[in-house]
Write an enzyme that holds these catalytic residues in place. Structure first.
Site, PDB file in Angstrom:
ATOM      1  N   GLN A   3       0.827  -1.208   0.000  1.00  0.00           N
ATOM      2  CA  GLN A   3       0.000   0.000   0.000  1.00  0.00           C
ATOM      3  C   GLN A   3       0.863   1.262   0.000  1.00  0.00           C
ATOM      4  OE1 GLN A   3      -3.335  -0.745   2.444  1.00  0.00           O
ATOM      5  NE2 GLN A   3      -4.087   1.332   2.443  1.00  0.00           N
ATOM      6  N   SER A  30       3.997  -6.585   2.812  1.00  0.00           N
ATOM      7  CA  SER A  30       2.623  -6.510   3.345  1.00  0.00           C
ATOM      8  C   SER A  30       1.617  -6.998   2.304  1.00  0.00           C
ATOM      9  CB  SER A  30       2.333  -5.079   3.807  1.00  0.00           C
ATOM     10  OG  SER A  30       1.107  -5.006   4.496  1.00  0.00           O
ATOM     11  N   LEU A  31       0.777  -6.124   1.780  1.00  0.00           N
ATOM     12  CA  LEU A  31      -0.177  -6.480   0.726  1.00  0.00           C
ATOM     13  C   LEU A  31       0.509  -7.202  -0.424  1.00  0.00           C
ATOM     14  CD1 LEU A  31      -2.809  -6.088  -1.046  1.00  0.00           C
ATOM     15  CD2 LEU A  31      -1.840  -3.888  -1.685  1.00  0.00           C
ATOM     16  N   ARG A  53      -9.542  -8.506   2.692  1.00  0.00           N
ATOM     17  CA  ARG A  53      -8.507  -7.950   3.575  1.00  0.00           C
ATOM     18  C   ARG A  53      -8.690  -6.443   3.721  1.00  0.00           C
ATOM     19  NH1 ARG A  53      -3.089  -5.770   3.063  1.00  0.00           N
ATOM     20  NH2 ARG A  53      -1.599  -6.736   4.526  1.00  0.00           N
ATOM     21  N   HIS A  57      -0.502  -4.038  11.032  1.00  0.00           N
ATOM     22  CA  HIS A  57       0.558  -4.906  11.567  1.00  0.00           C
ATOM     23  C   HIS A  57       0.786  -4.681  13.061  1.00  0.00           C
ATOM     24  CE1 HIS A  57       1.309  -6.393   7.578  1.00  0.00           C
ATOM     25  NE2 HIS A  57       1.325  -5.146   7.151  1.00  0.00           N
ATOM     26  N   GLN A 107      -0.048 -12.519   9.266  1.00  0.00           N
ATOM     27  CA  GLN A 107       0.612 -11.337   8.730  1.00  0.00           C
ATOM     28  C   GLN A 107      -0.014 -10.011   9.182  1.00  0.00           C
ATOM     29  OE1 GLN A 107      -0.145  -9.222   5.357  1.00  0.00           O
ATOM     30  NE2 GLN A 107       1.616  -9.908   4.183  1.00  0.00           N
TER      31      GLN A 107
END
Length: 293
Positions: free
Chosen positions: A9, A88-89, A113, A195, A244
């Protein structure tokens, strides 16, 4: 060995993916399929929307995922990863690239998500902050002493760590970190504490969807944010992906392990060049470039 890496992101930009759509019949087919799966024209927002439109949660994450994955598909036979990783993503993009997830299944998970994270963000006022110029262990120790929830969330490169938690705790941590010598400790313009333990409601929601999704044997290892080591077992990949959302993104450690395992070239697939910059800060000798059709 070629390591393909996929951004997360924040890499979005107005007009993203339009060149792929116009040049490649395969890209056009996949973008149109995505519109059907999502139930709205994400291509219209990607190609014609404003920067503000692209910031909307239901758009941002699928848009970056689509740009990355469709670019990797359009590369065709030249796309031969020896290893993959995503920030991440970007881990969802990486899992399509190495064959663990099918395009359609991964897009549905990314959409869920995004919406689950948005809901979690609305439960409590929370944020993230970038911390520059301090050792990781010192940032971790200072966060541990702060009242409330604030944790290390993104280990981006040596001397650059992002913290995440409830607003008051993050603000207090920024004050302490500056006093202890941080070059900068600044609140980021994000919607919530990604996170961190505050994403637990989103993790639970996404876990149910991940458990129902079929994971296939990958064609090459993925270095996941949670574990940082090469993983090829689909059950282990699934477990790591579930954790995650509430665990830190260990990007520095992942890149170091990829280099240790033989990565000689890092190719960023998707919008922007953020990951190339981070890889160079982790190891100046690493070769980096963008994937191009």
């Amino acid at each position: 060995m070629k390591a393909y890496v996929f951004p997360g992101q924040g890499a979005q930009f107005t007009g993203m993916g339009q060149d792929l759509y116009e040049k490649s019949p395969l890209a056009k087919e996949l973008f149109e399929k995505a519109n059907d799966i999502l139930g709205f024209s994400i291509t219209q927002t990607m190609f014609e929307g404003t920067a503000e439109d692209l910031k909307k949660t239901k758009v941002t994450q699928p848009a970056i995922f689509l740009h990355s994955v469709i670019l990797s598909k359009v590369l065709g036979d030249t796309f031969k990863p020896d290893m993959v990783a995503g920030h991440s993503l970007g881990e969802f993009s990486a899992l399509v690239a190495n064959g663990t997830l099918k395009f359609e299944d991964a897009l549905k998970l990314v959409s869920k998500r995004a919406l689950a994270m948005q809901k979690a963000c609305e439960l409590e006022e929370s944020t993230m902050a970038a911390v520059l110029g301090l050792e990781d262990h010192l940032v971790e120790a200072i966060c541990a002493d702060i009242k409330g929830t604030v944790v290390a969330a993104n280990y981006n490169c040596p001397g650059q760590l992002v913290i995440s938690g409830d607003l008051l705790a993050v603000e207090k941590a920024c004050e302490e970190l500056k006093e202890r010598g941080a070059k900068r400790a600044m609140i980021l313009p994000v919607g919530g504490a990604f996170h961190s333990p505050l994403m637990e409601p989103a993790r639970e929601e996404l876990a149910a969807a991940i458990e129902e999704t079929e994971f296939h044997k990958p064609v090459c290892p993925i270095y996941q944010n949670v574990s940082t080591f090469a993983v090829t077992d689909s059950a282990e990949i699934k477990k790591n992906l579930i954790f995650q959302l509430t665990a830190p993104v260990k990007w520095t450690q992942s890149v170091q392990n990829m280099i240790k395992d033989g990565a000689s070239e890092f190719i960023e697939v998707g919008p922007g060049k953020v990951l190339q910059g981070l890889v160079k800060k982790i190891d100046r000798s690493a070769e980096v470039r963008s994937a191009e059709v």
